[in-house]
Write a protein that holds these residues in place. Structure first.
Motif, PDB file in Angstrom:
ATOM      1  N   GLN A   1      -7.874  10.114  13.232  1.00  0.00           N
ATOM      2  CA  GLN A   1      -6.681   9.526  13.839  1.00  0.00           C
ATOM      3  C   GLN A   1      -5.485  10.451  13.621  1.00  0.00           C
ATOM      4  O   GLN A   1      -4.342  10.004  13.527  1.00  0.00           O
ATOM      5  CB  GLN A   1      -6.398   8.148  13.247  1.00  0.00           C
TER       6      GLN A   1
ATOM      7  N   PHE B   1      -4.630   1.682  10.885  1.00  0.00           N
ATOM      8  CA  PHE B   1      -4.144   2.993  10.467  1.00  0.00           C
ATOM      9  C   PHE B   1      -2.627   3.019  10.467  1.00  0.00           C
ATOM     10  O   PHE B   1      -1.966   2.332  11.252  1.00  0.00           O
ATOM     11  CB  PHE B   1      -4.703   4.108  11.376  1.00  0.00           C
TER      12      PHE B   1
ATOM     13  N   TRP C   1      -7.210  -0.197  14.485  1.00  0.00           N
ATOM     14  CA  TRP C   1      -8.009   0.942  14.936  1.00  0.00           C
ATOM     15  C   TRP C   1      -9.167   0.426  15.774  1.00  0.00           C
ATOM     16  O   TRP C   1     -10.025  -0.296  15.287  1.00  0.00           O
ATOM     17  CB  TRP C   1      -8.522   1.724  13.724  1.00  0.00           C
TER      18      TRP C   1
ATOM     19  N   ILE D   1      -5.955   5.371   6.689  1.00  0.00           N
ATOM     20  CA  ILE D   1      -6.782   4.262   7.143  1.00  0.00           C
ATOM     21  C   ILE D   1      -6.881   3.188   6.066  1.00  0.00           C
ATOM     22  O   ILE D   1      -7.079   3.490   4.878  1.00  0.00           O
ATOM     23  CB  ILE D   1      -8.196   4.760   7.507  1.00  0.00           C
TER      24      ILE D   1
END
Length: 281
Positions: free
Chosen positions: A150, A166, A175, A155
């Motif tokens: 990401q 996230f 997410w 996370i």
């Protein structure tokens, strides 16, 4: 720009070299032959070279003095503009990541006879990045590994909402897709439709699948409560247990995690270590 050029990621994808990552290949006699990690690596390297050239063409870095008509024709799909450019860049990042870890695991576990299958497509649910199989006793095991990034983000697992989130900067976002659900579906579909991936014997084909979400690049795991962690070998990783369970770790932990799992698999089972994240569903 020629309006006949494709403008969508789907059209761009059609210009990629054909991916032939299949669980079994045939020799000239029609008999199946042993899986080759080298073939997987060479396929990924070929696509990586293709994407590097495509990105060069797309961004206009290929000067007029280097113009080659055949090359331009081959990569015309990428010359449509920013959609093509973004797609090429994203695809290149994925290929580089899969290639990097395929090489590393092949080197680390060659003596154990590791077999690595990459980018296995599952209808309507993307592709499994890596299926890593140890077919030889006494350490038989199968890992389903999703390599995900990401960007520069942290996370977290939200236990109340049962989802990954996230944080990038100050905001927190969910997410998607649900990686626990997706890995479960991918593992189940592959077992039902490509059972030869898991082995030839009934025991091999029923062997539990170890599902791993491996965070790559600048994506890191945030701090969680102690009850969400488990120890596998010398690696402390997240173990998220729902209807299906998944281990979550950062990419520098992947090799150590697999080694730890293989070591623990020959020991008596413990309540919350290597055996609790195995079920496909």
């Amino acid at each position: 720009m020629n309006s006949a050029f494709p403008h969508t990621p789907e059209a761009v994808a059609e210009a990629l070299p054909e991916q032939t990552a299949s669980p079994a290949t045939l020799d000239k006699t029609g008999e199946s032959k042993k899986h080759s990690n080298r073939d997987e690596i060479e396929r990924l390297e070929e696509e990586n070279r293709f994407l590097v050239t495509a990105y060069t063409v797309t961004t206009g870095a290929l000067g007029a003095s280097l113009f080659v008509p055949e090359l331009f024709t081959k990569f015309a799909a990428y010359a449509a503009g920013t959609i093509g450019t973004r797609f090429v860049l994203k695809r290149a990042q994925k290929v580089i990541s899969v290639l990097k870890h395929t090489k590393a695991l092949d080197k680390a576990f060659a003596e154990q006879g590791v077999e690595i299958f990459t980018e296995l497509p599952v209808p309507d649910h993307g592709s499994l990045d890596m299926l890593v199989k140890f077919p030889n006793p006494p350490k038989k095991a199968v890992f389903a590994i999703a390599l995900r990034s990401q960007g520069k983000a942290t996370i977290f697992y939200n236990e109340g909402k049962e989802c990954f989130q996230f944080r990038r900067g100050t905001g927190m976002k969910t997410w998607t897709p649900d990686h626990i659900e997706r890995l479960s579906i991918q593992g189940y579909w592959l077992r039902m439709n490509q059972s030869e991936l898991f082995g030839t014997s009934r025991n091999d084909r029923n062997r539990p699948l170890v599902k791993v979400l491996c965070l790559t690049g600048d994506t890191k795991i945030g701090t969680h409560g102690d009850h969400l962690y488990t120890q596998v070998g010398d690696q402390r990783v997240l173990l998220i247990e729902r209807k299906s369970s998944i281990f979550v770790l950062e990419e520098h932990q992947l090799e150590g995690f697999i080694q730890g799992w293989l070591t623990q698999s020959n020991k008596p089972k413990t309540p919350k270590t290597s055996m609790s994240g195995n079920q496909d569903n």
